[in-house]
Design a protein around this motif. Structure first.
Motif, mmCIF file in Angstrom:
data_model
loop_
_atom_site.group_PDB
_atom_site.id
_atom_site.type_symbol
_atom_site.label_atom_id
_atom_site.label_comp_id
_atom_site.label_asym_id
_atom_site.label_seq_id
_atom_site.Cartn_x
_atom_site.Cartn_y
_atom_site.Cartn_z
ATOM 1 N N UNK A 143 30.130 -3.652 -1.284
ATOM 2 C CA UNK A 143 29.364 -2.436 -1.482
ATOM 3 C C UNK A 143 27.958 -2.727 -1.966
ATOM 4 N N UNK A 144 26.995 -2.163 -1.312
ATOM 5 C CA UNK A 144 25.575 -2.282 -1.622
ATOM 6 C C UNK A 144 25.125 -3.737 -1.700
ATOM 7 N N UNK A 145 24.914 -4.284 -2.902
ATOM 8 C CA UNK A 145 24.308 -5.614 -3.042
ATOM 9 C C UNK A 145 25.284 -6.685 -3.519
ATOM 10 N N UNK A 146 26.555 -6.347 -3.729
ATOM 11 C CA UNK A 146 27.555 -7.301 -4.188
ATOM 12 C C UNK A 146 28.271 -7.920 -2.995
ATOM 13 N N UNK A 147 28.501 -9.222 -3.043
ATOM 14 C CA UNK A 147 29.235 -9.940 -2.004
ATOM 15 C C UNK A 147 30.300 -10.798 -2.658
ATOM 16 N N UNK A 173 37.686 -22.172 -4.519
ATOM 17 C CA UNK A 173 37.038 -21.262 -5.438
ATOM 18 C C UNK A 173 36.788 -19.887 -4.864
ATOM 19 N N UNK A 174 36.470 -18.988 -5.757
ATOM 20 C CA UNK A 174 36.065 -17.634 -5.397
ATOM 21 C C UNK A 174 34.992 -17.199 -6.377
ATOM 22 N N UNK A 175 34.169 -16.291 -5.941
ATOM 23 C CA UNK A 175 33.088 -15.823 -6.803
ATOM 24 C C UNK A 175 32.386 -14.643 -6.190
ATOM 25 N N UNK A 176 31.143 -14.447 -6.612
ATOM 26 C CA UNK A 176 30.359 -13.342 -6.090
ATOM 27 C C UNK A 176 28.902 -13.763 -5.980
ATOM 28 N N UNK A 177 28.170 -13.017 -5.207
ATOM 29 C CA UNK A 177 26.719 -13.145 -5.174
ATOM 30 C C UNK A 177 26.139 -11.729 -5.236
ATOM 31 N N UNK A 178 25.035 -11.611 -5.896
ATOM 32 C CA UNK A 178 24.374 -10.321 -6.103
ATOM 33 C C UNK A 178 22.942 -10.442 -5.621
ATOM 34 N N UNK A 179 22.584 -9.659 -4.601
ATOM 35 C CA UNK A 179 21.228 -9.686 -4.033
ATOM 36 C C UNK A 179 20.404 -8.541 -4.561
#
Length: 179
Positions: A143-147, A173-179
């Motif tokens: 959603x929106x800017x979260x990946x 691993x797992x994680x997130x990126x925020x643009x």
């Protein structure tokens, strides 16, 4: 000469600032990785409480910030904490990474990433060394800017005292990126 260079720089900044297409975007990322290993106390056919055959052997936490160019190439500065259970090794890697998105469809990416940097160990038992990494993964648009990011990485830590003076591991691993 100084006026010419200053004029070119000002014109370039003006062009980038007011252009319709942006060249890239900054991002923040974080992930948790773990490594599995063979339980050295496990015996086939022995029902004693020696535990399962495969056990967690390391835990890694990483954070970083960087810049993505045209949804294809990204560079980042990262830091983290590594703990290897079997050897009681604490390590703090600080490294730069270069990511290349192999495919991009509907903001979902498959990527390959290389890492290089330094690694510090707070223990006097092991010395500081170099850190190398190579990984592949998937970044799923949210959603929106979260990946959301899923990855498999190969890590090499240059630590004197281990076989060939390095500690190698493969992590999931797992994680997130925020643009």
């Amino acid at each position: 000469m100084k006026r010419t260079l200053l004029s070119i720089l000002a014109l370039t900044v003006f062009q980038i600032t007011f252009s319709q297409e942006k060249l890239g975007r900054p991002f923040f990322t974080a992930d948790l990785n773990f490594t599995l290993g063979i339980n050295e106390d496990y015996e086939i056919g022995n029902d004693d409480d020696n535990g399962p055959l495969i056990v967690p052997s390391a835990f890694f936490f990483r954070v970083g910030f960087g810049y993505e160019f045209k949804k294809r190439v990204a560079v980042a500065l990262n830091g983290g904490y590594d703990f290897h259970f079997n050897y009681a090794v604490d390590a703090f890697p600080a490294y730069g990474s270069l990511r290349y998105n192999i495919t991009e469809k509907e903001n979902n990416n498959h990527f390959i990433e290389v890492r290089y940097g330094k690694m510090w160990t707070p223990s006097s038992k092991y010395s500081d060394g170099n850190y190398y990494g190579l990984g592949v993964g998937v970044q799923v648009a949210g959603g929106k800017r979260w990946n959301t990011v899923f990855r498999i990485d190969f890590h090499r830590k240059g630590i004197y005292g281990f076989k060939n003076n390095r500690l190698d591991s493969v992590s999931f691993g797992f994680g997130f990126s925020f643009f």
